[in-house]
Design a protein around this motif. Structure first.
Motif, mmCIF file in Angstrom:
data_model
loop_
_atom_site.group_PDB
_atom_site.id
_atom_site.type_symbol
_atom_site.label_atom_id
_atom_site.label_comp_id
_atom_site.label_asym_id
_atom_site.label_seq_id
_atom_site.Cartn_x
_atom_site.Cartn_y
_atom_site.Cartn_z
ATOM 1 N N VAL A 52 -45.228 45.911 -15.644
ATOM 2 C CA VAL A 52 -43.983 46.426 -15.089
ATOM 3 C C VAL A 52 -43.409 45.468 -14.043
ATOM 4 N N VAL A 53 -44.180 45.160 -13.024
ATOM 5 C CA VAL A 53 -43.689 44.324 -11.921
ATOM 6 C C VAL A 53 -43.427 42.902 -12.402
ATOM 7 N N SER A 54 -44.278 42.381 -13.248
ATOM 8 C CA SER A 54 -44.063 41.030 -13.782
ATOM 9 C C SER A 54 -42.772 40.960 -14.584
ATOM 10 N N SER A 55 -42.472 41.994 -15.356
ATOM 11 C CA SER A 55 -41.240 42.032 -16.133
ATOM 12 C C SER A 55 -40.012 42.066 -15.229
ATOM 13 N N ILE A 56 -40.084 42.832 -14.157
ATOM 14 C CA ILE A 56 -38.961 42.905 -13.224
ATOM 15 C C ILE A 56 -38.726 41.556 -12.555
ATOM 16 N N ILE A 57 -39.799 40.895 -12.130
ATOM 17 C CA ILE A 57 -39.663 39.587 -11.478
ATOM 18 C C ILE A 57 -39.093 38.555 -12.448
ATOM 19 N N LEU A 58 -39.591 38.518 -13.690
ATOM 20 C CA LEU A 58 -39.054 37.583 -14.677
ATOM 21 C C LEU A 58 -37.592 37.867 -14.977
ATOM 22 N N SER A 59 -37.216 39.122 -15.057
ATOM 23 C CA SER A 59 -35.829 39.492 -15.300
ATOM 24 C C SER A 59 -34.929 39.024 -14.168
ATOM 25 N N LEU A 60 -35.354 39.222 -12.939
ATOM 26 C CA LEU A 60 -34.558 38.768 -11.794
ATOM 27 C C LEU A 60 -34.420 37.248 -11.769
ATOM 28 N N LEU A 61 -35.520 36.540 -12.034
ATOM 29 C CA LEU A 61 -35.467 35.074 -12.043
ATOM 30 C C LEU A 61 -34.558 34.543 -13.144
ATOM 31 N N LEU A 62 -34.682 35.099 -14.344
ATOM 32 C CA LEU A 62 -33.827 34.653 -15.447
ATOM 33 C C LEU A 62 -32.363 34.975 -15.186
ATOM 34 N N THR A 63 -32.078 36.131 -14.607
ATOM 35 C CA THR A 63 -30.702 36.489 -14.271
ATOM 36 C C THR A 63 -30.125 35.501 -13.262
ATOM 37 N N LEU A 64 -30.888 35.176 -12.241
ATOM 38 C CA LEU A 64 -30.435 34.224 -11.233
ATOM 39 C C LEU A 64 -30.183 32.844 -11.836
ATOM 40 N N ILE A 65 -31.128 32.364 -12.627
ATOM 41 C CA ILE A 65 -30.997 31.030 -13.230
ATOM 42 C C ILE A 65 -29.814 30.975 -14.184
ATOM 43 N N LEU A 66 -29.675 31.970 -15.042
ATOM 44 C CA LEU A 66 -28.577 31.953 -16.011
ATOM 45 C C LEU A 66 -27.226 32.124 -15.336
ATOM 46 N N ASN A 67 -27.154 32.901 -14.250
ATOM 47 C CA ASN A 67 -25.894 33.015 -13.513
ATOM 48 C C ASN A 67 -25.515 31.699 -12.857
ATOM 49 N N LEU A 68 -26.492 30.957 -12.378
ATOM 50 C CA LEU A 68 -26.206 29.657 -11.785
ATOM 51 C C LEU A 68 -25.766 28.643 -12.839
ATOM 52 N N ILE A 69 -26.357 28.717 -14.027
ATOM 53 C CA ILE A 69 -26.022 27.759 -15.093
ATOM 54 C C ILE A 69 -24.638 28.048 -15.673
ATOM 55 N N PHE A 70 -24.341 29.311 -15.949
ATOM 56 C CA PHE A 70 -23.114 29.658 -16.651
ATOM 57 C C PHE A 70 -21.985 30.108 -15.732
ATOM 58 N N ARG A 71 -22.102 29.838 -14.437
ATOM 59 C CA ARG A 71 -21.051 30.200 -13.503
ATOM 60 C C ARG A 71 -19.806 29.345 -13.777
ATOM 61 N N ARG A 72 -18.649 29.963 -13.731
ATOM 62 C CA ARG A 72 -17.404 29.219 -14.006
ATOM 63 C C ARG A 72 -16.663 28.911 -12.745
#
Length: 72
Positions: A52-72
């Motif tokens: 559970v906690v590992s999934s939440i942490i991975l989700s937050l990290l991926l969201t942050l990284i992808l928002n930084l990459i695909f920011r316009r």
């Protein structure tokens, strides 16, 4: 048309390979999958594990990284 499909499949394969490698390395470095809050039940021949906690942490990290990459 088939050339585009081939490129897409190749990119997906590379993405899965890199993601799998990062998960293997991160497990050794950050102990993902064995954090407090992860559910682990073992009784006899039955084992249930839900990170559970590992999934939440991975989700937050991926969201942050992808928002930084695909920011316009």
């Amino acid at each position: 048309m088939m050339g585009g499909l081939g490129k897409m499949l190749a990119l997906m394969g590379v993405f899965l390979l890199v993601t799998g490698g990062l998960l293997m390395v991160s497990e050794r470095l950050f102990h993902l999958g064995r954090l407090p809050g992860d559910i682990f039940i073992q009784r006899g021949n039955f084992t249930f594990y839900f990170p559970v906690v590992s999934s939440i942490i991975l989700s937050l990290l991926l969201t942050l990284i992808l928002n930084l990459i695909f920011r316009r």
